[in-house]
Scaffold this motif. Structure first.
Motif, short mmCIF file in Angstrom:
data_model
loop_
_atom_site.label_atom_id
_atom_site.label_comp_id
_atom_site.label_asym_id
_atom_site.label_seq_id
_atom_site.Cartn_x
_atom_site.Cartn_y
_atom_site.Cartn_z
N ILE A 1 0.85 -1.21 0.02
CA ILE A 1 0.09 0.09 0.00
C ILE A 1 0.78 1.25 -0.09
O ILE A 1 1.83 1.37 0.68
CB ILE A 1 -0.90 0.13 1.15
CG1 ILE A 1 -1.93 -1.25 1.12
CG2 ILE A 1 -1.80 1.27 1.21
CD1 ILE A 1 -2.67 -1.22 2.48
N SER B 1 0.82 5.91 -1.39
CA SER B 1 0.22 6.87 -2.12
C SER B 1 0.91 7.93 -2.59
O SER B 1 2.34 8.12 -2.14
CB SER B 1 -0.85 7.58 -1.00
OG SER B 1 -0.05 7.93 0.16
N GLN B 2 0.39 8.65 -3.65
CA GLN B 2 1.22 9.73 -4.36
C GLN B 2 0.18 10.88 -4.49
O GLN B 2 -0.71 10.55 -5.01
CB GLN B 2 1.82 9.30 -5.45
CG GLN B 2 2.75 10.35 -6.32
CD GLN B 2 3.33 9.82 -7.28
OE1 GLN B 2 2.71 9.63 -8.47
NE2 GLN B 2 4.50 9.41 -7.44
N ASP C 1 -2.79 12.82 -3.93
CA ASP C 1 -4.30 12.37 -3.42
C ASP C 1 -4.65 11.21 -4.05
O ASP C 1 -5.91 10.68 -3.81
CB ASP C 1 -5.09 13.44 -3.67
CG ASP C 1 -5.46 13.93 -5.21
OD1 ASP C 1 -4.54 13.24 -5.97
OD2 ASP C 1 -6.36 14.29 -5.55
N THR C 2 -3.64 10.09 -4.71
CA THR C 2 -4.15 8.86 -4.95
C THR C 2 -3.24 7.80 -4.28
O THR C 2 -2.27 7.85 -3.92
CB THR C 2 -3.60 8.91 -6.51
OG1 THR C 2 -4.22 9.84 -7.20
CG2 THR C 2 -4.12 7.47 -7.37
N SER C 3 -4.07 7.11 -4.01
CA SER C 3 -3.69 5.85 -3.18
C SER C 3 -3.62 4.56 -3.95
O SER C 3 -4.27 4.54 -5.15
CB SER C 3 -4.63 5.34 -2.23
OG SER C 3 -4.43 6.36 -1.18
N TYR C 4 -2.58 3.64 -3.88
CA TYR C 4 -2.12 2.50 -4.59
C TYR C 4 -2.28 1.22 -3.52
O TYR C 4 -1.58 1.37 -2.69
CB TYR C 4 -1.07 2.54 -5.58
CG TYR C 4 -0.83 3.68 -6.37
CD1 TYR C 4 -1.28 3.55 -7.56
CD2 TYR C 4 -0.24 4.94 -6.09
CE1 TYR C 4 -1.34 4.89 -8.63
CE2 TYR C 4 -0.52 6.09 -6.79
CZ TYR C 4 -0.96 5.97 -7.89
OH TYR C 4 -0.65 6.92 -8.77
N SER C 5 -2.70 0.16 -4.12
CA SER C 5 -2.61 -1.11 -3.41
C SER C 5 -2.61 -2.19 -4.26
O SER C 5 -3.26 -2.26 -5.32
CB SER C 5 -3.69 -1.24 -2.35
OG SER C 5 -4.76 -1.22 -2.80
#
Length: 193
Positions: free
Chosen positions: A161, A163-164, A166-170
């Motif tokens: 998990i 983020s960059q 205001d976008t999160s990645y998982s």
């Protein structure tokens, strides 16, 4: 003179301690013991002579990945959670080894000094924070397990998990059983009676 020097010295000392706490200059902080956090998932060890089923699972992990935003590559730092689930409803799962290896294959950390047993449907997790770069870009975990007789294979996976902006990645990286494939160079003899 002492009225000025003593408070100034105290202020400098306080700033050094605060700087060390926020930057880690004093030394690395030991990760929390996952056994204490998941003590309700643990059970008594079964008799070692009953452990007839064994396996080893390889779990690839990623501490950072590149994301493309506006045509430029941007580094996204990720935290990693290794999760080990006993999928058996009736038998304990013995975890014999949990090891974390860095990108070049060198051992970073061994998490067990002795085996532990997970109760049926029990789960444990180990977290590698995004700030921890000891594993490099492409680290991995090795999990060795054992059980009594025929039983369900455990579920072992890593969840990354990050983020960059205001976008999160998982995403999830499933573990794979290590199996040896190919033929042996030694001749195999088969006898028929």
């Amino acid at each position: 003179m002492l009225r000025v020097c003593v408070p100034a010295a105290m202020l400098v000392l306080a700033c050094l301690v605060a700087h060390a706490e926020t930057t880690g200059a004093v030394g690395p902080v030991a990760p929390p013991d996952f056994r204490a956090q998941f003590k309700d998932s643990l059970t008594a060890m079964p008799d070692a002579g009953d452990l007839s089923t064994k396996g080893t699972i390889y779990v690839p992990t990623y501490s950072r990945v590149y994301g493309a935003a506006s045509g430029a590559k941007r580094l996204i730092e990720l935290s990693t959670t290794l999760r080990i689930d006993n999928t058996s409803s009736t038998k304990p799962l013995v975890i014999q080894r949990i090891e974390f290896y860095e990108t070049s294959g060198k051992l970073v950390q061994s998490y067990l000094s002795e085996p532990l047993a997970l109760r049926p449907f029990g789960t444990i997790e180990i977290v590698i924070p995004a700030e921890d770069e000891s594993g490099g870009v492409a680290a991995n975990f090795i999990v060795e397990w054992a059980g009594a007789g025929p039983m369900a294979e455990p579920l072992v996976e890593a969840v990354m998990i990050g983020s960059q902006g205001d976008t999160s990645y998982s995403f999830v990286s499933p573990g794979r059983p290590i199996r040896h494939v190919g033929r042996s160079a030694w001749p195999q003899f088969r006898f028929r009676f």
